[in-house]
Design a protein around this motif. Structure first.
Motif, mmCIF file in Angstrom:
data_model
loop_
_atom_site.group_PDB
_atom_site.id
_atom_site.type_symbol
_atom_site.label_atom_id
_atom_site.label_comp_id
_atom_site.label_asym_id
_atom_site.label_seq_id
_atom_site.Cartn_x
_atom_site.Cartn_y
_atom_site.Cartn_z
ATOM 1 N N GLN A 485 -14.623 12.482 -27.716
ATOM 2 C CA GLN A 485 -15.071 12.130 -26.367
ATOM 3 C C GLN A 485 -14.509 13.075 -25.314
ATOM 4 O O GLN A 485 -14.957 13.060 -24.168
ATOM 5 C CB GLN A 485 -14.660 10.688 -26.046
ATOM 6 N N ILE A 486 -13.534 13.891 -25.702
ATOM 7 C CA ILE A 486 -12.904 14.795 -24.749
ATOM 8 C C ILE A 486 -13.878 15.845 -24.231
ATOM 9 O O ILE A 486 -13.700 16.374 -23.126
ATOM 10 C CB ILE A 486 -11.674 15.473 -25.402
ATOM 11 N N ALA A 487 -14.924 16.150 -25.005
ATOM 12 C CA ALA A 487 -15.882 17.169 -24.557
ATOM 13 C C ALA A 487 -16.584 16.725 -23.276
ATOM 14 O O ALA A 487 -16.646 17.464 -22.284
ATOM 15 C CB ALA A 487 -16.899 17.444 -25.662
ATOM 16 N N GLY A 490 -13.897 16.300 -20.504
ATOM 17 C CA GLY A 490 -13.434 17.592 -20.006
ATOM 18 C C GLY A 490 -14.451 18.263 -19.098
ATOM 19 O O GLY A 490 -14.086 18.880 -18.086
ATOM 20 N N GLU A 491 -15.721 18.162 -19.442
ATOM 21 C CA GLU A 491 -16.749 18.764 -18.584
ATOM 22 C C GLU A 491 -16.809 18.054 -17.237
ATOM 23 O O GLU A 491 -17.006 18.687 -16.195
ATOM 24 C CB GLU A 491 -18.105 18.683 -19.295
ATOM 25 N N TRP A 492 -16.625 16.715 -17.257
ATOM 26 C CA TRP A 492 -16.609 15.976 -15.985
ATOM 27 C C TRP A 492 -15.423 16.416 -15.124
ATOM 28 O O TRP A 492 -15.571 16.601 -13.909
ATOM 29 C CB TRP A 492 -16.531 14.482 -16.283
ATOM 30 N N LEU A 514 -8.429 23.236 -20.793
ATOM 31 C CA LEU A 514 -9.496 23.180 -21.793
ATOM 32 C C LEU A 514 -8.938 22.579 -23.074
ATOM 33 O O LEU A 514 -7.873 22.988 -23.554
ATOM 34 C CB LEU A 514 -10.046 24.577 -22.099
ATOM 35 N N SER A 515 -9.635 21.636 -23.653
ATOM 36 C CA SER A 515 -9.202 21.057 -24.928
ATOM 37 C C SER A 515 -9.654 21.943 -26.083
ATOM 38 O O SER A 515 -10.514 22.822 -25.930
ATOM 39 C CB SER A 515 -9.795 19.653 -25.099
#
Length: 684
Positions: A485-487, A490-492, A514-515
């Motif tokens: 869910q980090i994608a 992270g974009e948000w 960035l993850s």
């Protein structure tokens, strides 16, 4: 009605009347048993059952009629027309068969009643055609009213019988339908016989009576054969259905690949085991088993080899279980074994035996296959006061066993599993967290250590749950990374950080983490460029931070993505520098725009000379590579003084500012500008 009853009582042989009634009762029961089979089937099978249904019902009605006719005691001689007699049998079989077929056809709303009426009409037609086959030495006279009444009774009761059979209100309606069918036959016959008046024309011929008796028993014999065929057929069908039901039960509770029980059987075994433990003051053990590297068998040898391995394991486990132990396959490579523990039961011996059953190599697909097995163990009621709690806890124990390579058998641990349960709960709560508006971005300013001016800010994610309240990033970010869910999150964060930074009073840089998941996205540069265009933030004001761990997980792909990002004008910083195992290797694979020294070094500056030596070395390394260094976690003035003396250009920490809202950061920037602070834009 009294006339009909008087006719039965005074003009009929009671033995033959009883025989006729018995034939009718048995025939009605067989007929509706066969009809029920026909009703529940389709296609050619249904036609076959309807054929047998017509044979049984028609023969039963025909036999009932002729036995009852022969029971009629008359001094007159009787002769029987064989052609009409056989024709009446055909009419009974065909007519009732068609009627039953129509009733079960579903051709219309009143198909059952119409089919029943046709059955009644066939019975009436058979009766009066059979009567026409009888020749007596006398004058025959019919009572039209009673003939009409007999036909009406047959048709009406026939319709009612099929109505009850096709539209049952209770489980007794099947028997009621057969009873009404019996009344239709009996009422038709005896009402029809009562409608008949014979005036003798010649003396009786007693010599003909033995022949009629023989005919009666012959008719009964034929009827018994036909009905017997129906009985045997029904019994065969009942046996077939019983076997089919047993197969369905077996298939619904067993795993076809291994022969062990399936999840449905496990659910029942779990409930029964917990109930047994409560009743007997015993314990119920659940062992959840999973193969640690089963995918490699499928990948290297194919899925057929994987199936052969699981099948061999199932056979071995099935043979190796002892009394009171049951094994099931829940799906994939996940198995479960349950055992009822009474006084004297050896749990340790049981687990050691299970390890051997699941871990020792097996012969499958022409070779020896092995795969390490992990086990989670939970015991009722020690590790759960309900079956659902026990199942949840044994799953948590298995999760720990899969992570601990040195201890592949793990018991339920309340403290350790509570942390795992919290992690899983957070994973569920994180779903849709962006859409629900529970996330917010704060900014921690970064300061020029020489002038004290704000030189930039790092975007930090914060989550406030409506029930749990503030949740630490150290708790939820690893969960978001594991769940993928980090994608989206992270974009948000990147979009929000760029949107706010674009409106700051001074054009400072904003740093965004960035993850590792984002770094593996091949289209990340295009996503970043789109966000910059959308928010209006110049690419030179965005700094993306990556960790050594995420970079070195796949250096070739990561470096390619970072180079494409830099080509778009974005700065790249190496975060948490010095905490990984490959810090210098990271500097070799990519030339970073900034090194962010991990906060652990700043925290040890005052007490540890080693930390001070490392810090100086890193600063010299940065100077020699022309890479600015930023020290994180500065919380005290002695730390700041040492860093200032050592030549560290930029710092970040609680000594200068905690993370702020966007409004508070803008106010701090304006306040500094009014106080005369002038830091170089984008410094460091």
């Amino acid at each position: 009605m009294s006339y009909v009853l008087s006719c039965i009582a005074t003009e009929h042989n009671p033995f033959l009347v009883a025989l006729a009634a018995l034939m009718c009762v048995v025939g009605a029961w067989i007929s509706f048993s066969l009809f029920r089979r026909a009703r529940d089937t389709r296609g050619s099978t249904r036609l076959g059952w309807l054929f047998l249904n017509g044979m049984a019902s028609g023969a039963a009605v025909w036999c009932t009629h002729f036995i009852a006719i022969l029971a009629y005691e008359t001094p007159l001689g009787l002769k029987i027309d064989p052609f009409l007699t056989v024709l009446s049998l055909v009419l009974a079989i065909v007519g009732t068969g068609i009627g039953f077929g129509m009733a079960s056809s579903g051709w219309g709303r009143f198909a059952p009643e119409a089919g029943g009426a046709l059955v009644g009409a066939a019975i009436a037609g058979m009766h009066y055609l059979g009567m026409a086959a009888l020749h007596v030495e006398g004058f025959v006279e019919w009572n039209p009213s009673m003939v009409a009444a007999s036909v009406a009774l047959a048709v009406g009761l026939g319709a009612l019988s099929l109505n009850r059979a096709m539209r049952p209100l209770t489980r007794w309606c099947h028997h009621g339908a057969a009873g009404v069918f019996f009344l239709a036959v009996v009422s038709l016959h005896f009402t029809g016989v009562a409608a008949l008046t014979i005036t003798p024309l010649a003396p009786a011929n007693p010599g003909s009576q033995p022949a009629l008796w023989a005919l009666a028993f012959a008719v009964a014999g034929v009827g018994t054969l036909v009905i017997g065929m129906g009985v045997v057929t029904a019994l065969i069908d009942l046996r077939t259905r019983s076997l089919a039901d047993a197969d369905r039960v077996r298939l619904s509770t067993s795993d076809p690949l291994t022969g062990l029980g399936n999840r449905a059987q496990f659910n029942r075994a779990l409930e029964d085991g917990c109930s047994w433990a409560d009743a007997s003051n015993g314990q119920f053990c659940v062992v959840l088993v999973d193969f640690d590297d089963f995918k490699s068998i499928n990948q290297l040898r194919g899925y057929s080899a994987g199936d052969a391995f699981l099948s061999a394991i199932g056979s071995r486990v099935l043979e190796g279980l002892q009394f009171g132990e049951v094994a099931m396959r829940l799906g994939g490579d996940e198995f479960v074994v349950v055992k009822r523990l009474s006084d004297g039961s050896s749990l340790q011996g049981f687990l050691e035996r299970l390890r051997g059953l699941f871990t020792d190599p097996v012969r499958a697909s022409g070779t020896a296959l092995s795969c390490p097995a992990c086990m989670g163990v939970a015991i009722y009621p020690d590790h759960g006061l309900s079956s659902s709690d026990l199942l949840a806890n044994v799953g948590l124990a298995l999760a720990r066993a899969k992570h601990d390579k040195l201890s592949p058998v793990q018991f339920c641990d309340t403290v350790m599993d509570a942390a795992e349960k919290t992690r899983r709960m957070l994973g569920v709560l994180l779903r849709g967290v962006v859409e629900r508006g529970e996330l917010v971005v704060q900014f921690q300013p970064q300061f020029d250590l020489r002038t004290g001016a704000i030189s930039g800010a790092e975007a930090l994610l914060r989550w406030t749950h409506p029930v749990l309240g503030p949740v630490s990033p150290a708790d939820f970010i690893p969960v978001a990374e594991e769940s993928g869910q980090i994608a989206a999150i992270g974009e948000w964060v990147l979009r929000e950080a760029c949107r706010h930074a674009a409106a700051w009073p001074r054009p400072l840089k904003v740093a965004v983490n960035l993850s590792a998941v984002q770094l593996r996205q091949a289209d990340l540069p295009e996503r970043v460029a789109a966000i910059l265009t959308e928010t209006g933030l110049p690419a030179g004001r965005l700094e993306l931070e990556v960790t050594e761990t995420s970079l070195m997980a796949d250096p070739e792909r990561s470096v390619a993505v970072l180079r494409r990002l830099r080509e778009k004008g974005v700065s790249i910083a190496l975060d948490d520098f010095g905490t990984g195992y490959s810090a210098l290797a990271s500097l070799q694979v990519f030339s970073f725009d900034r090194l962010k020294l991990d906060k652990s070094f700043a925290g040890d500056l005052v007490q540890s000379k080693e930390a001070r030596a490392i810090l100086k070395t890193v600063l010299l390394l940065g100077q020699s590579l022309s890479i600015p260094v930023l020290a994180e976690g500065v919380e005290t003035e002695p730390q700041a003084a040492f860093l200032r003396a050592a030549g560290c250009p930029t710092v970040q920490g609680f000594l200068y500012s905690r993370p702020l809202s966007d409004e508070a950061l803008c106010a701090m920037i304006v306040e500094q500008d009014e106080a005369g602070f002038h830091a170089a834009v984008g410094h460091g």
